[in-house]
Design a protein around this motif. Structure first.
Motif: not given
Length: 142
Positions: A32, A35, A57, A60-61, A64-65, A84-85, A88-89, A92
């Motif tokens: 995270g 990013k 997007s 949000l990632a 969550s990370e 949320p994790i 997210t995955f 992904a």
């Protein structure tokens, strides 16, 4: 003899799970943070599998990370933070990398499996959730 083994096994499991939860959270936070540091340029190339825009997007990632990953490290609202994790995955693995070879989506799959396991297990003994629960029990007992 059996009781002693069980107590020792429980202690080892508690320590191992705490290490697993904290390390999973730290690794998520590293993803995270990278990013976050790449913003705003990274949002231009970030996938938009849900049709909500690349910028939203990536935020949000990052949430969550980075934020939910910190909650895992602290053991704070761990089950809620893992949702949320997982989302997210799932996105992904199945949407962003759905057609990619296994080695491309392998890391996302591992994070997905880890976060589902953390939802099942909860915070564990060495967590802020457990500390808050024990303080609350002490307060209600008085």
């Amino acid at each position: 003899m059996k009781l002693e083994y069980h107590i020792q096994s429980d202690r080892v499991h508690t320590i191992a799970y705490t290490f697993f939860r904290v390390l999973s959270g730290l690794l998520l936070m590293i993803n995270g943070w990278s990013k976050w540091l790449a913003l705003p340029d990274a949002s231009l190339d970030f996938p938009d599998p849900l049709g909500i825009g690349s910028t939203f997007s990536i935020y949000l990632a990052i949430f969550s990370e980075l934020i939910c990953g910190l909650a895992l490290v602290l053991g704070l609202m761990t089950r809620i933070a893992s949702i949320p994790i997982v989302i997210t995955f799932v996105v992904a693995v199945f949407l962003v990398h759905g057609n990619d070879p296994f080695d491309v989506k392998q890391t996302a799959m591992l994070y997905l499996i880890a976060s589902v396991y953390i939802i099942v297990q909860g915070s564990g003994r060495f967590s802020l959730d457990e500390l808050i629960k024990s303080l609350d029990k002490g307060r209600t007992a008085q």
